[in-house]
Motif scaffolding. Structure first.
Motif, PDB file in Angstrom:
ATOM      1  N   HIS A 174      55.405 -82.421 -18.733  1.00  0.00           N
ATOM      2  CA  HIS A 174      54.283 -82.959 -19.504  1.00  0.00           C
ATOM      3  C   HIS A 174      53.039 -82.067 -19.515  1.00  0.00           C
ATOM      4  CE1 HIS A 174      56.695 -86.559 -19.708  1.00  0.00           C
ATOM      5  NE2 HIS A 174      56.785 -86.571 -18.401  1.00  0.00           N
ATOM      6  N   ASN A 175      53.115 -80.915 -18.876  1.00  0.00           N
ATOM      7  CA  ASN A 175      51.991 -79.961 -18.882  1.00  0.00           C
ATOM      8  C   ASN A 175      50.672 -80.541 -18.391  1.00  0.00           C
ATOM      9  OD1 ASN A 175      53.393 -77.690 -19.888  1.00  0.00           O
ATOM     10  ND2 ASN A 175      53.439 -78.726 -21.883  1.00  0.00           N
ATOM     11  N   ARG A 176      50.749 -81.451 -17.478  1.00  0.00           N
ATOM     12  CA  ARG A 176      49.521 -81.950 -16.855  1.00  0.00           C
ATOM     13  C   ARG A 176      49.914 -82.587 -15.523  1.00  0.00           C
ATOM     14  NH1 ARG A 176      49.194 -87.412 -17.012  1.00  0.00           N
ATOM     15  NH2 ARG A 176      50.315 -88.544 -18.620  1.00  0.00           N
ATOM     16  N   GLN A 177      48.880 -83.010 -14.765  1.00  0.00           N
ATOM     17  CA  GLN A 177      49.151 -83.577 -13.461  1.00  0.00           C
ATOM     18  C   GLN A 177      49.395 -85.079 -13.540  1.00  0.00           C
ATOM     19  OE1 GLN A 177      45.720 -81.944 -11.283  1.00  0.00           O
ATOM     20  NE2 GLN A 177      47.192 -80.556 -10.326  1.00  0.00           N
ATOM     21  N   MET A 178      50.079 -85.595 -12.538  1.00  0.00           N
ATOM     22  CA  MET A 178      50.518 -86.983 -12.557  1.00  0.00           C
ATOM     23  C   MET A 178      49.416 -87.902 -12.038  1.00  0.00           C
ATOM     24  SD  MET A 178      54.095 -88.291 -10.927  1.00  0.00           S
ATOM     25  CE  MET A 178      54.834 -89.854 -11.440  1.00  0.00           C
ATOM     26  N   THR A 179      49.126 -88.965 -12.786  1.00  0.00           N
ATOM     27  CA  THR A 179      48.076 -89.917 -12.415  1.00  0.00           C
ATOM     28  C   THR A 179      48.697 -91.147 -11.739  1.00  0.00           C
ATOM     29  OG1 THR A 179      48.234 -91.167 -14.460  1.00  0.00           O
ATOM     30  CG2 THR A 179      46.778 -89.240 -14.475  1.00  0.00           C
ATOM     31  N   SER A 180      47.830 -92.026 -11.236  1.00  0.00           N
ATOM     32  CA  SER A 180      48.315 -93.265 -10.623  1.00  0.00           C
ATOM     33  C   SER A 180      49.074 -94.120 -11.640  1.00  0.00           C
ATOM     34  CB  SER A 180      47.139 -94.072 -10.063  1.00  0.00           C
ATOM     35  OG  SER A 180      46.613 -93.439  -8.923  1.00  0.00           O
ATOM     36  N   GLN A 181      48.575 -94.159 -12.864  1.00  0.00           N
ATOM     37  CA  GLN A 181      49.257 -94.975 -13.863  1.00  0.00           C
ATOM     38  C   GLN A 181      50.611 -94.366 -14.243  1.00  0.00           C
ATOM     39  OE1 GLN A 181      46.622 -96.590 -16.870  1.00  0.00           O
ATOM     40  NE2 GLN A 181      48.376 -97.093 -18.178  1.00  0.00           N
ATOM     41  N   ASP A 182      50.682 -93.043 -14.278  1.00  0.00           N
ATOM     42  CA  ASP A 182      51.984 -92.395 -14.484  1.00  0.00           C
ATOM     43  C   ASP A 182      52.948 -92.802 -13.375  1.00  0.00           C
ATOM     44  OD1 ASP A 182      51.271 -90.809 -16.739  1.00  0.00           O
ATOM     45  OD2 ASP A 182      50.306 -89.346 -15.421  1.00  0.00           O
ATOM     46  N   TYR A 183      52.420 -92.789 -12.147  1.00  0.00           N
ATOM     47  CA  TYR A 183      53.271 -93.127 -11.004  1.00  0.00           C
ATOM     48  C   TYR A 183      53.779 -94.559 -11.126  1.00  0.00           C
ATOM     49  CZ  TYR A 183      54.951 -93.897  -6.288  1.00  0.00           C
ATOM     50  OH  TYR A 183      55.753 -94.218  -5.223  1.00  0.00           O
ATOM     51  N   ALA A 184      52.874 -95.482 -11.525  1.00  0.00           N
ATOM     52  CA  ALA A 184      53.272 -96.887 -11.637  1.00  0.00           C
ATOM     53  C   ALA A 184      54.366 -97.057 -12.692  1.00  0.00           C
ATOM     54  CB  ALA A 184      52.058 -97.744 -11.975  1.00  0.00           C
ATOM     55  N   ALA A 185      54.225 -96.340 -13.820  1.00  0.00           N
ATOM     56  CA  ALA A 185      55.231 -96.443 -14.876  1.00  0.00           C
ATOM     57  C   ALA A 185      56.538 -95.792 -14.438  1.00  0.00           C
ATOM     58  CB  ALA A 185      54.707 -95.797 -16.157  1.00  0.00           C
ATOM     59  N   TRP A 186      56.429 -94.681 -13.709  1.00  0.00           N
ATOM     60  CA  TRP A 186      57.627 -94.041 -13.151  1.00  0.00           C
ATOM     61  C   TRP A 186      58.345 -95.019 -12.223  1.00  0.00           C
ATOM     62  CZ3 TRP A 186      58.891 -93.141  -8.039  1.00  0.00           C
ATOM     63  CH2 TRP A 186      60.017 -92.352  -7.806  1.00  0.00           C
ATOM     64  N   ALA A 187      57.565 -95.678 -11.352  1.00  0.00           N
ATOM     65  CA  ALA A 187      58.160 -96.597 -10.379  1.00  0.00           C
ATOM     66  C   ALA A 187      58.831 -97.784 -11.081  1.00  0.00           C
ATOM     67  CB  ALA A 187      57.094 -97.084  -9.391  1.00  0.00           C
ATOM     68  N   ALA A 188      58.236 -98.243 -12.187  1.00  0.00           N
ATOM     69  CA  ALA A 188      58.841 -99.355 -12.924  1.00  0.00           C
ATOM     70  C   ALA A 188      60.192 -98.943 -13.492  1.00  0.00           C
ATOM     71  CB  ALA A 188      57.902 -99.792 -14.056  1.00  0.00           C
ATOM     72  N   MET A 189      60.220 -97.771 -14.100  1.00  0.00           N
ATOM     73  CA  MET A 189      61.476 -97.275 -14.690  1.00  0.00           C
ATOM     74  C   MET A 189      62.519 -97.038 -13.594  1.00  0.00           C
ATOM     75  SD  MET A 189      62.184 -96.813 -17.826  1.00  0.00           S
ATOM     76  CE  MET A 189      63.898 -96.656 -18.263  1.00  0.00           C
ATOM     77  N   ARG A 190      62.074 -96.477 -12.484  1.00  0.00           N
ATOM     78  CA  ARG A 190      63.004 -96.203 -11.385  1.00  0.00           C
ATOM     79  C   ARG A 190      63.480 -97.501 -10.719  1.00  0.00           C
ATOM     80  NH1 ARG A 190      66.263 -94.295 -10.182  1.00  0.00           N
ATOM     81  NH2 ARG A 190      66.009 -93.811  -7.992  1.00  0.00           N
ATOM     82  N   THR A 191      62.611 -98.517 -10.705  1.00  0.00           N
ATOM     83  CA  THR A 191      63.029 -99.811 -10.158  1.00  0.00           C
ATOM     84  C   THR A 191      64.211-100.343 -10.961  1.00  0.00           C
ATOM     85  OG1 THR A 191      60.823-100.376  -9.369  1.00  0.00           O
ATOM     86  CG2 THR A 191      62.305-102.216  -9.817  1.00  0.00           C
ATOM     87  N   LEU A 192      64.071-100.288 -12.293  1.00  0.00           N
ATOM     88  CA  LEU A 192      65.176-100.746 -13.139  1.00  0.00           C
ATOM     89  C   LEU A 192      66.417 -99.883 -12.889  1.00  0.00           C
ATOM     90  CD1 LEU A 192      63.238-101.415 -16.470  1.00  0.00           C
ATOM     91  CD2 LEU A 192      64.282-103.119 -14.961  1.00  0.00           C
ATOM     92  N   GLY A 193      66.208 -98.579 -12.804  1.00  0.00           N
ATOM     93  CA  GLY A 193      67.331 -97.666 -12.590  1.00  0.00           C
ATOM     94  C   GLY A 193      68.042 -97.942 -11.279  1.00  0.00           C
ATOM     95  N   GLU A 194      67.261 -98.117 -10.234  1.00  0.00           N
ATOM     96  CA  GLU A 194      67.851 -98.366  -8.912  1.00  0.00           C
ATOM     97  C   GLU A 194      68.657 -99.668  -8.931  1.00  0.00           C
ATOM     98  OE1 GLU A 194      67.844 -96.221  -6.530  1.00  0.00           O
ATOM     99  OE2 GLU A 194      68.720 -97.471  -4.954  1.00  0.00           O
ATOM    100  N   ALA A 195      68.119-100.685  -9.600  1.00  0.00           N
ATOM    101  CA  ALA A 195      68.816-101.970  -9.650  1.00  0.00           C
ATOM    102  C   ALA A 195      70.108-101.861 -10.451  1.00  0.00           C
ATOM    103  CB  ALA A 195      67.898-103.033 -10.245  1.00  0.00           C
ATOM    104  N   VAL A 196      70.076-101.112 -11.547  1.00  0.00           N
ATOM    105  CA  VAL A 196      71.291-100.943 -12.360  1.00  0.00           C
ATOM    106  C   VAL A 196      72.329-100.130 -11.577  1.00  0.00           C
ATOM    107  CG1 VAL A 196      72.232 -99.898 -14.467  1.00  0.00           C
ATOM    108  CG2 VAL A 196      70.075-101.160 -14.558  1.00  0.00           C
ATOM    109  N   THR A 197      71.865 -99.058 -10.905  1.00  0.00           N
ATOM    110  CA  THR A 197      72.775 -98.222 -10.125  1.00  0.00           C
ATOM    111  C   THR A 197      73.535 -99.055  -9.093  1.00  0.00           C
ATOM    112  OG1 THR A 197      71.282 -96.341 -10.336  1.00  0.00           O
ATOM    113  CG2 THR A 197      72.885 -96.233  -8.566  1.00  0.00           C
ATOM    114  N   ARG A 198      72.787 -99.922  -8.414  1.00  0.00           N
ATOM    115  CA  ARG A 198      73.408-100.643  -7.294  1.00  0.00           C
ATOM    116  C   ARG A 198      74.179-101.874  -7.724  1.00  0.00           C
ATOM    117  NH1 ARG A 198      73.188 -96.925  -3.110  1.00  0.00           N
ATOM    118  NH2 ARG A 198      71.232 -95.812  -3.341  1.00  0.00           N
ATOM    119  N   THR A 199      73.818-102.474  -8.871  1.00  0.00           N
ATOM    120  CA  THR A 199      74.503-103.709  -9.280  1.00  0.00           C
ATOM    121  C   THR A 199      75.479-103.481 -10.421  1.00  0.00           C
ATOM    122  OG1 THR A 199      72.781-104.246 -10.883  1.00  0.00           O
ATOM    123  CG2 THR A 199      72.498-105.138  -8.663  1.00  0.00           C
TER     124      THR A 199
END
Lengths: 319, 386
Positions: free
Chosen positions: B281-306
């Motif tokens: 993304h050619n820029r540094q990661m913000t707190s809101q980026d992190y929160a959105a990343w974590a939301a997407m990864r939460t879904l991913g982790e749940a799909v991976t395991r279930t």
């Protein structure tokens, strides 16, 4: 007490003179520790951010993952001179040398790739797509299987070394860091840092056989994070670095029970043994030292100051 | 790739053959008018949040290709003046998974839609405490830390450093006022004293006269240990540093800050996430980026395991003890079962380095030290999760 132990150790270890080579991730150096005197005897400069470290089978060459230099460096361990760089793909973190003494399997952490390099022709033989942040690398004793673990994908990827293709992908707990085969090849172990577990796979079927978790008194389970581990002589036990819990666990490799916890330096990461496996040397990243453990007594006997953020360790005999 | 998967499935796959599962999620950004700030030095990136979701999507996709699981993410921007509720309705008709950047009241309105019942919505933009408290919703999860988690983290630092005598300058924007309220509550919670408080009410251009105005403005605080700035829109705070009458540390919205994420976080493998993000993304990661990343990864982790994509299964898994997310913060991240808040360490940073990470050593908790930050179960009046 410690002095007499040390004196006894010195007597018993003189027949197995050797050195432990440690990469200092934030100093761009390797420290060389004598397994006899337990002191740093030399320090050599390396490329940027050295992490993975291993010797060729005859110990005439040292391979170093210089992560931020995007190269695997080949050093003459007798002179400390960098002989040449191998192409490694970007950000090589950890690697394993195939039993053929010729092919390095390298985890490219930033690129989700495992790179296979021929150390003789100095060419990349294959690049294999794996999960995000590949790190742990292992190869089976018969050389047929290579393993890459990926930290964010949470898998062990099984590579057929003949075709250089994946033939299985097995899920493990969060943030797998390190993988090892037993010497008879029957089992493959993977540590999961954030999951806090070791998963043991049956090599033949790639099926999960057992899972080991840890409990260090006075340390919150979240901070008990298994990383590097090595097997003792005869594969009877595994010594497991537990990261920020500052302990090494001793796991019985037959019953899968955790038998002991040994207090070491801060953020213990990787390790290697001396020649007869009577002493274990652990790298402690945060405290910047190496702890020497008496394997039989399961006691830490000495801390050796090395460079900043020691990461990997590799043994070579010198007699 | 297909061939490879087939081989892999023959050898290992326990999931039914042809188990291709696809999770589609929507990223919904509701544009909010931003108040003018004195300085334009640090514009908020246009893709703030979205970029994090896209990095999370890519992480999920890489894992998914080994498991026959696919992930999709659509993006919807609702400009100022348009109806975000109508947009959310349309999105919910096609997928129950929404990752939202919107004001708190818009989020609850979306969560209350009949179309949203049984959906899984992630708040990635609002630290509003009431969303985790009386205004919580069973279908609304929070990956961004609440304001209380951040101010509790800061209060732990004050306690540890024995900065017990504190003063605060508060801005007038709603975010500033909410943050100041969170600060007051945290100071009470950790037994600290707020000795003085002033409202920032200048209309002069501080870029030219901060060195004249700020010493005078802060002189009547007298002596204190540390100053807190409640300037969440980042208007005046940057001009207070090094201009205070007393030479004391400045904390809060500027100076020593408690944040979900910062480009200075490099340990716990974070360097890899940072470089992956920056490359994409050619820029540094913000707190809101992190929160959105974590939301997407939460879904991913749940799909991976279930290996499931229905929201009921995923929600149950995400709230279960089995769930854990490796979030580059040194410990597993989990969700609070009483209000859907992602438990996470909070970084205490200055612009050049990480200073500490809360929970700090010594702040114990009977269940999980991370629950020393923000609304704990006995304090939360959220009933939707019961």
């Amino acid at each position: 007490m410690i002095r007499t132990t040390l004196a006894a150790l010195l007597l018993t270890t003189t027949a197995h003179a050797g050195e432990i080579w440690v990469t200092n991730e934030k100093d761009d150096t390797v420290s060389v520790i004598s397994t006899e005197t337990l002191e740093v005897i030399k320090t050599y400069e390396t490329g940027e951010r050295p992490r993975g470290i291993t010797f060729s089978k005859d110990f005439s060459l040292l391979y170093i993952c210089a992560s931020d230099s995007n190269a695997v460096q080949v050093m003459d361990p007798n002179s400390g001179e960098i002989l040449h760089d191998l192409p490694s793909g970007e950000d090589p973190e950890q690697f394993v040398l195939h039993p053929d003494d010729r092919h390095l399997y390298i985890a490219n952490e930033d690129d989700a790739i495992t790179t296979v390099v021929d150390t003789e022709s100095r060419k990349v033989v294959a690049q294999i797509d794996v999960g995000i942040e590949p790190e742990g690398m292992a190869v089976s004793p018969d050389g047929k299987i290579a393993i890459t673990t990926s930290e964010t994908t949470n898998m062990a990827h099984w590579i057929d070394t003949e075709t250089q293709e994946l033939f299985a992908n097995t899920l493990v707990d969060s943030r797998p860091r390190h993988a090892e085969f037993l010497r008879d090849g029957s089992e493959m172990w993977v540590s999961s840092e954030i999951g806090g577990t070791l998963t043991i796979f049956d090599t033949a079927t790639q099926a999960e056989k057992a899972k080991i978790s840890f409990e260090v008194q006075g340390v919150h389970p979240d901070r008990v994070q298994p990383v590097g581990f090595e097997f003792t002589a005869g594969d009877t036990h595994a010594f497991v670095a537990l990261g920020p819990s500052n302990h090494v666990a001793v796991v019985n490799a037959e019953t899968y029970e955790v038998e002991d916890y040994i207090l070491v330096g801060r953020r213990v990461w990787h390790m290697d043994f001396n020649e007869d496996r009577s002493l274990l040397f652990t790298t402690n990243g945060v405290s910047g030292d190496v702890t020497v453990i008496d394997v039989a007594k399961r006691e830490a006997i000495k801390s050796i100051k090395v460079g900043r953020f020691p990461w990997g360790a590799a043994f070579r005999p010198t007699n | 790739m297909r061939q490879l998967l087939a081989v892999f499935c023959a050898l290992w796959c326990a999931v039914p053959a042809g188990a291709d599962v696809t999770l589609s999620a929507h990223y919904l950004h509701v544009e909010v008018p931003l108040p003018p700030t004195l300085s334009n030095l640090d514009p908020i990136p246009e893709d703030n949040g979205l970029a994090g979701a896209l990095t999370g999507l890519k992480d999920n996709q890489t894992t998914g290709r080994f498991l026959g699981q696919e992930y999709e993410l659509s993006q919807t921007y609702v400009p100022e003046g348009d109806d975000p509720i109508a947009a959310a309705k349309a999105l919910l008709a096609t997928s129950p998974y929404l990752i939202i950047s919107a004001p708190a009241e818009v989020q609850t309105a979306i969560a209350d839609l009949p179309e949203a019942q049984g959906a899984l919505i992630f708040n990635t933009s609002s630290g509003d405490i009431t969303l985790r408290d009386a205004d919580c919703r069973a279908n609304l999860f929070h990956t961004l830390p609440s304001d209380a988690m951040r101010t509790d983290a800061l209060a732990q630092v004050f306690v540890q450093k024995r900065w017990t005598d504190l003063v605060m300058i508060t801005g007038t924007h709603p975010q500033d006022v909410a943050y100041a309220q969170a600060v007051r509550q945290s100071l009470v919670k950790f037994g600290l004293d707020l000795a003085g408080e002033k409202e920032w009410a200048f209309d002069a251009d501080m870029r030219r006269n901060a060195s004249q105005e700020v010493p005078l403005f802060t002189q009547d605080f007298g002596d204190y240990d540390a100053m807190i700035l409640a300037d969440e829109v980042h208007d005046f705070g940057r001009y207070v540093l090094y201009n205070t009458w007393e030479a004391r540390p400045v904390t809060g919205s500027e100076g020593l800050s408690a944040v979900a994420w910062s480009p200075v976080i490099e340990q716990w493998g974070a360097a890899q996430l940072q470089s992956r993000f920056e490359k994409a993304h050619n820029r540094q990661m913000t707190s809101q980026d992190y929160a959105a990343w974590a939301a997407m990864r939460t879904l991913g982790e749940a799909v991976t395991r279930t290996n499931a994509v229905d929201p009921e299964t995923l929600r149950a898994y995400i709230l279960s003890d089995a769930f854990e997310l490796a979030g580059f913060k040194g410990r597993p991240l989990t969700y609070r079962a009483w209000n859907g808040q992602l438990r996470q360490p909070i970084a205490i940073v200055h612009p050049r380095a990480l200073v500490a990470q809360a929970p700090l050593d010594g702040f114990l908790h009977q269940v999980n030290e991370l629950d020393s930050l923000g609304l704990d179960q006995p304090e939360s009046t959220c009933e939707a999760f019961q």
